[in-house]
Scaffold this motif. Sequence first.
Motif, PDB file in Angstrom:
ATOM      1  N   MET A 194      34.473  53.386  95.184  1.00  0.00           N
ATOM      2  CA  MET A 194      34.742  53.945  93.790  1.00  0.00           C
ATOM      3  C   MET A 194      34.168  52.123  92.773  1.00  0.00           C
ATOM      4  O   MET A 194      34.397  52.642  91.514  1.00  0.00           O
ATOM      5  CB  MET A 194      36.864  52.568  93.910  1.00  0.00           C
ATOM      6  N   ILE A 195      33.877  51.285  93.325  1.00  0.00           N
ATOM      7  CA  ILE A 195      33.186  50.344  92.389  1.00  0.00           C
ATOM      8  C   ILE A 195      32.291  51.006  92.094  1.00  0.00           C
ATOM      9  O   ILE A 195      31.644  50.862  90.590  1.00  0.00           O
ATOM     10  CB  ILE A 195      32.618  49.315  93.169  1.00  0.00           C
ATOM     11  N   PHE A 196      31.350  52.209  92.345  1.00  0.00           N
ATOM     12  CA  PHE A 196      29.830  52.386  92.208  1.00  0.00           C
ATOM     13  C   PHE A 196      30.561  53.595  91.210  1.00  0.00           C
ATOM     14  O   PHE A 196      30.047  53.993  90.477  1.00  0.00           O
ATOM     15  CB  PHE A 196      29.258  53.094  93.235  1.00  0.00           C
ATOM     16  N   ALA A 197      31.514  54.262  91.604  1.00  0.00           N
ATOM     17  CA  ALA A 197      31.594  55.667  90.583  1.00  0.00           C
ATOM     18  C   ALA A 197      32.766  54.835  89.024  1.00  0.00           C
ATOM     19  O   ALA A 197      31.696  55.272  87.710  1.00  0.00           O
ATOM     20  CB  ALA A 197      33.359  56.264  90.871  1.00  0.00           C
ATOM     21  N   LEU A 198      33.286  52.862  88.922  1.00  0.00           N
ATOM     22  CA  LEU A 198      33.164  52.790  87.777  1.00  0.00           C
ATOM     23  C   LEU A 198      32.370  52.063  86.965  1.00  0.00           C
ATOM     24  O   LEU A 198      32.156  52.839  86.176  1.00  0.00           O
ATOM     25  CB  LEU A 198      34.558  51.473  88.256  1.00  0.00           C
ATOM     26  N   ILE A 199      30.916  52.322  88.027  1.00  0.00           N
ATOM     27  CA  ILE A 199      29.955  51.310  87.306  1.00  0.00           C
ATOM     28  C   ILE A 199      29.260  52.245  86.120  1.00  0.00           C
ATOM     29  O   ILE A 199      28.901  52.561  85.677  1.00  0.00           O
ATOM     30  CB  ILE A 199      28.426  50.538  88.111  1.00  0.00           C
ATOM     31  N   VAL A 239      34.038  55.679  81.206  1.00  0.00           N
ATOM     32  CA  VAL A 239      35.129  54.187  81.370  1.00  0.00           C
ATOM     33  C   VAL A 239      34.797  53.347  80.034  1.00  0.00           C
ATOM     34  O   VAL A 239      33.686  52.744  80.072  1.00  0.00           O
ATOM     35  CB  VAL A 239      35.020  53.837  83.145  1.00  0.00           C
ATOM     36  N   SER A 240      35.423  52.535  79.842  1.00  0.00           N
ATOM     37  CA  SER A 240      35.729  51.817  78.689  1.00  0.00           C
ATOM     38  C   SER A 240      35.871  50.987  79.350  1.00  0.00           C
ATOM     39  O   SER A 240      36.184  50.397  79.950  1.00  0.00           O
ATOM     40  CB  SER A 240      36.625  51.969  77.725  1.00  0.00           C
ATOM     41  N   ILE A 264      36.890  46.110  83.402  1.00  0.00           N
ATOM     42  CA  ILE A 264      36.999  44.721  83.813  1.00  0.00           C
ATOM     43  C   ILE A 264      38.061  44.789  84.486  1.00  0.00           C
ATOM     44  O   ILE A 264      38.301  44.297  86.056  1.00  0.00           O
ATOM     45  CB  ILE A 264      36.844  44.001  82.257  1.00  0.00           C
ATOM     46  N   PRO A 265      39.273  45.013  84.216  1.00  0.00           N
ATOM     47  CA  PRO A 265      40.385  44.662  85.426  1.00  0.00           C
ATOM     48  C   PRO A 265      40.124  45.671  86.775  1.00  0.00           C
ATOM     49  O   PRO A 265      41.079  45.891  87.590  1.00  0.00           O
ATOM     50  CB  PRO A 265      41.441  45.575  84.575  1.00  0.00           C
ATOM     51  N   LEU A 266      39.905  46.934  86.351  1.00  0.00           N
ATOM     52  CA  LEU A 266      39.861  47.894  88.029  1.00  0.00           C
ATOM     53  C   LEU A 266      38.953  47.554  88.659  1.00  0.00           C
ATOM     54  O   LEU A 266      39.567  47.252  89.998  1.00  0.00           O
ATOM     55  CB  LEU A 266      39.568  49.474  87.301  1.00  0.00           C
TER      56      LEU A 266
END
Length: 58
Positions: free
Chosen positions: A19-24, A32-33, A38-40
């Motif tokens: 999940m973190i790698f996908a958000l990055i 992703v703004s 940052i909060p996620l």
Amino acid sequence: MKDKLYKLIDLKSIITLSMIFALIFGWFVNKVSTEQFIPLVTMIMTFYFARNKANTLE
């Protein structure tokens, strides 16, 4: 040492890290703004480290 490696490879850890790698990745390609990113990531990392600390206390 092997126990720590096995705990790192458990399903919850894999899901958390993916999940973190996908958000990055989403942040780098502007899907992703920063207001979402940052909060996620903070929430996911807090859950991950709190869960690991709770597991070591048992």
